[in-house]
Scaffold this active site. Structure first.
Site, PDB file in Angstrom:
ATOM      1  N   THR B 336     -20.039  26.452  63.465  1.00 52.56           N
ATOM      2  CA  THR B 336     -20.599  27.404  64.425  1.00 52.56           C
ATOM      3  C   THR B 336     -19.608  28.495  64.801  1.00 52.56           C
ATOM      4  O   THR B 336     -18.428  28.422  64.502  1.00 52.56           O
ATOM      5  CB  THR B 336     -21.046  26.670  65.699  1.00 52.56           C
ATOM      6  N   SER B 362     -16.424  31.869  72.344  1.00 56.01           N
ATOM      7  CA  SER B 362     -17.491  32.501  71.601  1.00 56.01           C
ATOM      8  C   SER B 362     -16.814  33.484  70.668  1.00 56.01           C
ATOM      9  O   SER B 362     -16.183  34.425  71.105  1.00 56.01           O
ATOM     10  CB  SER B 362     -18.432  33.226  72.551  1.00 56.01           C
ATOM     11  N   ARG B 363     -16.908  33.215  69.369  1.00 56.74           N
ATOM     12  CA  ARG B 363     -16.103  33.997  68.432  1.00 56.74           C
ATOM     13  C   ARG B 363     -16.683  35.371  68.131  1.00 56.74           C
ATOM     14  O   ARG B 363     -15.966  36.247  67.704  1.00 56.74           O
ATOM     15  CB  ARG B 363     -15.922  33.221  67.129  1.00 56.74           C
ATOM     16  N   VAL B 364     -17.984  35.553  68.297  1.00 59.20           N
ATOM     17  CA  VAL B 364     -18.533  36.865  67.969  1.00 59.20           C
ATOM     18  C   VAL B 364     -19.251  37.518  69.141  1.00 59.20           C
ATOM     19  O   VAL B 364     -19.512  38.705  69.144  1.00 59.20           O
ATOM     20  CB  VAL B 364     -19.515  36.810  66.778  1.00 59.20           C
TER      21      VAL B 364
END
Lengths: 134, 500
Positions: B336, B362-364
């Protein structure tokens, strides 16, 4: 050790006995059975025999067919079935096993190997049922 | 009269019916396990091809071997006997999909189970589908508003993202998912909630809750309950994402929640072991990573050349005693684009939602945050992290300098402000106002126990006194100097009234 399937055993035996005389092949079969005992696979002998039988039938181009009908087959019908199978499945000869099953109501069911051709009244009624309840 | 017309119709249909003598491939059942059968014959069967059993139950071929095939039964397997005839259909497993599914509760084969009659469907979609390729995709740049302050401010989620919700039992994982669905009202989003191995009572509760909140107008629930066979639990998430793809193909944005993938992995393990596939770590089969990666890879945001639309996935994983280094959690974390980490300790401290801000990422999503939110929440995460450290440190001594004390006070207020009761999502513009008040120090003179009261009052006050600002944020997500001046004035005005 990976298990050896009856099919492989049968084809090995078939290859070994090829071109041998009756006495020679009797000897081969004997040692083959010895191997089965040694490998503790003699319990599988029936499957090996069945696989061997299929193999020889295949070689001769004989096809086994299972015909199921609700009523006994007439002689000429059997001939017609044989002709049909020869044409459809490219067989040289056909071995017919006949089965009676009254619940089919009429028509006949043909089974060759994995393939089934269902021309019974019961089959058609099920098709109709499926169509109407769609 | 009517009877006659019905008879006529029937006659006509029967008249039109043409029976054909089809050639079919058949096999015979050799062994029956729990939900898995082994069948001989069926020599030309394809992988994952559908087959039918005599009583009309469907099955899917999973293992193709030399002499036999392993088939999972999608339905009642108790009536299958050794020797039964199995017919191949030549088709890959498909689902009926369509607009008619919205508002319904369906099983893993998209058949309604809510007693509301037949669902109108328009198309068939295969259950397994290759995920959209590189050129059809676009980067994530639009937000999904969850309505949960702690998430929208600190761990923002974008449309097309895959954000894991992970935590122990009873930490509020499903609550976050349900709140997110509730908050999608009027946000142009279709929601699919996939319940895997959940209690039917829980699914019913969620359905009732969503219906009360008016969220079933845009939501589909796919349920493979705890009493359904493992095979149905195994295909349920794929069924859910196939339904989601139908809506994405019409250019819509879809949110899909898998609740939860731990139970999905367990169901798959059961099937794999019955099919005699070799077990690996924790007895899961070797392809359990691929099981989840191919599922989550189908979440995407497609660019407008390929029809647009997006699927945002929120998988849920349940951990045992907070162990996120177990097999399935690590797998899904690595697949994810970030995780929301929920903790029991925080939950019982009264910090709900129990989001551990330090471990959640939250990476994006941050590129999808609206401007106004970015402006007010920019330093919040860092502030909170510093607060944690200071708090731990300050327990040893009481002699603290003014600046540290102030920082601690601010941190406590931030924690208090991020608390939020269940089923009460906050619209993003209201979040912006309260976070603005917090980060600009306008809440520093409100006592800690009054923070939530203050926030509630401020929100209400702003509805009537800061209309322009609210409209600007809602429609454009923008942040302007005039807007800032306006909202600052409103907050100070309200504070004057509140503190009096």
């Amino acid at each position: 050790m990976q298990k050896i399937s009856p099919k492989i055993l049968a084809s090995a035996l078939h290859a070994a006995t090829k071109g041998q005389t009756a006495t020679e092949s009797a000897q081969t079969v004997k040692s083959f059975v010895n191997i089965l005992v040694k490998k503790r696979m003699i319990g599988k002998s029936e499957e090996v025999i069945e696989a061997y039988r299929k193999l020889t039938l295949d070689e001769k181009g004989i096809v086994e067919a299972e015909v199921t009908t609700s009523h006994p087959l007439a002689n000429e019908a059997e001939e017609n079935i044989k002709k049909f199978i020869k044409k459809e499945f490219g067989a040289k000869d056909v071995e017919i096993h006949h089965k009676l099953e009254e619940s089919l109501l009429g028509g006949m069911k043909l089974k060759v190997g994995d393939t089934i051709v269902d021309g019974t009244l019961k089959g058609r009624l099920t098709q109709l049922q499926r169509e109407l309840t769609k | 009269m009517q009877k006659n017309t019905i008879l006529e119709q029937l006659k006509e249909e029967i008249g039109n019916f043409k029976a054909e003598n089809k050639r079919e491939k058949v096999g015979n059942v050799i062994e029956v396990f729990d939900g898995v059968v082994r069948v001989s014959g069926l020599s030309d069967l394809k992988a994952s091809e559908m087959v039918t059993f005599p009583n009309g139950v469907q099955g899917v071929a999973l293992n193709l071997e030399e002499e036999s095939v392993g088939i999972i039964v999608l339905g009642d397997y108790t009536n299958i006997r050794e020797g039964d005839e199995v017919k191949s259909t030549g088709a890959i497993l498909e689902l009926p999909v369509g607009e008619g599914l919205i508002g319904r509760v369906v099983n893993a084969l998209a058949q309604p189970i809510d007693g509301r009659g037949v669902a109108q469907t328009t198309k068939n979609y295969p259950i397994e589908r290759v995920a959209p390729g590189v050129i059809t995709r676009q980067s994530v740049d639009q937000p999904v508003q969850t309505g949960i302050k702690a998430i929208d401010a600190l761990i923002p989620i974008g449309r097309g993202q895959r954000e894991l919700i992970i935590g122990d039992r009873q930490t509020g994982k499903t609550a976050i998912a349900v709140d997110t669905i509730l908050n999608q009202k009027g946000q142009d989003m279709i929601c699919v909630y996939v319940a895997i191995g959940q209690k039917d009572s829980k699914v019913r509760k969620i359905e009732t809750r969503l219906r009360e909140g008016g969220a079933m107008d845009y939501t589909i629930i796919v349920s493979a309950g705890a009493s359904d066979p493992a095979a149905l639990q195994y295909i349920a998430p794929y069924a859910g994402v196939s339904i989601a793809e139908f809506f994405m193909d019409q250019g819509k944005d879809v949110l899909i929640i898998y609740d939860d993938l731990s139970k999905h992995a367990v169901a798959y393990r059961e099937i794999s072991l019955l099919l005699r596939r070799p077990p690996g770590r924790e007895a899961y089969p070797g392809d359990v990573f691929y099981l989840h990666s191919r599922l989550l890879e189908r979440a995407c945001r497609r660019n407008s050349d390929y029809g647009g639309g997006s699927i945002t996935a929120l998988p849920i994983i349940e951990t045992q005693a907070g162990d996120i280094s177990a097999y399935i959690p690590t797998n899904v974390i690595s697949i994810t684009d970030g995780q929301i980490f929920l903790e029991t300790d925080l939950f019982y401290k009264g910090i709900r939602p129990a989001v551990n801000v330090g471990n959640s990422v939250s990476r994006v999503g941050s590129s999808a945050q609206i401007k106004a939110m970015k402006k007010v929440a920019g330093t919040l995460k860092l502030d909170l992290a510093q607060f944690r450290e200071l708090e731990a440190f300050s327990q040893f001594g009481s002699d603290l300098d003014e600046a540290t004390k102030k920082q601690l006070e601010r941190g406590r207020r931030a924690v208090e402000l991020l608390k939020q009761p269940q089923y009460s999502p906050v619209p993003v513009m209201n979040q912006v106002i309260s976070l603005y008040a917090l980060t600009r120090g306008l809440m520093d003179d409100v006592t800690l126990d009054k923070i939530r009261e203050f926030e509630a009052g401020l929100t209400e006050y702003a509805q009537s006194h800061a209309k322009k600002f609210l409209a600007e944020v809602r429609e454009k997500g923008m942040w302007s100097d005039e807007g800032e001046a306006e909202i600052r004035k409103v907050i100070e005005e309200y504070k004057g009234v509140f503190l009096k």
